[in-house]
Design an enzyme around this catalytic site. Structure first.
Site, mmCIF file in Angstrom:
data_model
loop_
_atom_site.group_PDB
_atom_site.id
_atom_site.type_symbol
_atom_site.label_atom_id
_atom_site.label_comp_id
_atom_site.label_asym_id
_atom_site.label_seq_id
_atom_site.Cartn_x
_atom_site.Cartn_y
_atom_site.Cartn_z
ATOM 1 N N GLU A 1 6.984 -13.611 17.139
ATOM 2 C CA GLU A 1 6.764 -12.461 18.011
ATOM 3 C C GLU A 1 8.110 -11.791 18.296
ATOM 4 O OE1 GLU A 1 5.120 -13.505 21.783
ATOM 5 O OE2 GLU A 1 4.747 -11.437 22.370
ATOM 6 N N ARG B 1 9.052 -27.084 22.740
ATOM 7 C CA ARG B 1 8.100 -27.355 23.826
ATOM 8 C C ARG B 1 6.868 -28.103 23.330
ATOM 9 N NH1 ARG B 1 10.382 -22.470 24.795
ATOM 10 N NH2 ARG B 1 8.748 -21.436 23.591
HETATM 11 P P1 AMP Z 1 4.094 -17.101 17.379
HETATM 12 O O1 AMP Z 1 4.684 -17.516 16.070
HETATM 13 O O2 AMP Z 1 4.260 -15.641 17.644
HETATM 14 O O3 AMP Z 1 2.675 -17.555 17.559
HETATM 15 O O4 AMP Z 1 4.980 -17.764 18.495
HETATM 16 C C1 AMP Z 1 4.706 -19.015 18.905
HETATM 17 C C2 AMP Z 1 5.953 -19.750 19.321
HETATM 18 O O5 AMP Z 1 6.838 -18.965 20.100
HETATM 19 C C3 AMP Z 1 5.566 -20.883 20.160
HETATM 20 O O6 AMP Z 1 6.381 -21.975 19.797
HETATM 21 C C4 AMP Z 1 5.817 -20.440 21.573
HETATM 22 O O7 AMP Z 1 6.449 -21.467 22.276
HETATM 23 C C5 AMP Z 1 6.732 -19.257 21.465
HETATM 24 N N1 AMP Z 1 6.233 -18.041 22.119
HETATM 25 C C6 AMP Z 1 5.949 -16.871 21.514
HETATM 26 N N2 AMP Z 1 5.572 -15.942 22.375
HETATM 27 C C7 AMP Z 1 5.583 -16.527 23.589
HETATM 28 C C8 AMP Z 1 5.277 -16.072 24.904
HETATM 29 N N3 AMP Z 1 4.893 -14.818 25.153
HETATM 30 N N4 AMP Z 1 5.386 -16.946 25.919
HETATM 31 C C9 AMP Z 1 5.779 -18.224 25.663
HETATM 32 N N5 AMP Z 1 6.100 -18.706 24.452
HETATM 33 C C10 AMP Z 1 6.005 -17.867 23.423
#
Ligand code: AMP
Length: 162
Positions: A86, A49
């Site tokens: 996450e 995205r």
């Molecule tokens: P993080 O590494 O946890 O910061 O996750 C970020 C990546 O996962 C990004 O590329 C986001 O597109 C996706 N992502 C993680 N959590 C979410 C969420 N709650 N809603 C949308 N996208 C998320």
């Protein structure tokens, strides 16, 4: 969107923002205003995205575009970093010569959640020789404290969920 892609995850879907011409233009305006003074030469965006906004922003800034991709997608020689998500674990790769000449590089993604992905992207940029100027996101899930993993790195997020 609740419980996507797994139970317990509240997924912040950016497709309504992307499909609204005024909203998309406003988001790009705000990114452009923030980063134009920094002389960005390359936008490095995170699959998948991040590519949507990152590609458009690169054009706005007169910058090049470098994809940070999931493993085994890039055809040439790559550098890789692994990180915790996450929801799960993953890795990002970059072409090893993508940031030759140490261009001023902005990392772009749609959502900052726990910060693991963005921190990995920033590490990849720096290890590849890029001059990291900052990070830009449509959305920051601030309650997950992802910014803590980007300490010292400038962060722009257009929407914050406290
Ligand atoms: P993080 O590494 O946890 O910061 O996750 C970020 C990546 O996962 C990004 O590329 C986001 O597109 C996706 N992502 C993680 N959590 C979410 C969420 N709650 N809603 C949308 N996208 C998320």
């Amino acid at each position: 969107v609740p419980d996507f892609p797994k139970p317990g995850i509240l997924f912040k879907d950016i497709t309504p923002l992307l499909s609204d011409a005024d909203c998309l233009a406003l988001a790009l305006d705000l990114f452009e205003q923030r980063w134009r003074p920094d002389g960005v030469e390359v936008v490095a965006a995170i699959e998948a995205r991040g590519f949507i906004v990152g590609g458009a922003l690169a054009d706005r800034l007169g910058a090049g575009f470098v994809p940070l991709r999931k493993p085994t997608k890039l055809p040439y020689r790559t550098r890789r970093v692994e990180y915790a998500l996450e929801y799960g674990t993953d890795a990002l790769e970059i072409h090893e010569d993508a940031l030759e000449g140490s261009p001023r590089t902005l990392v772009v993604d749609d959502v900052l959640a726990t910060g693991g992905t963005a921190a990995a992207a920033c590490r990849l940029v720096r290890e590849s020789g890029g001059t990291l100027v900052g990070t830009a996101f449509l959305v920051n899930l601030a309650f997950l404290e992802g910014a803590k993993k980007l300490s010292g790195i400038p962060i722009q997020a257009l929407v914050e969920f406290p």
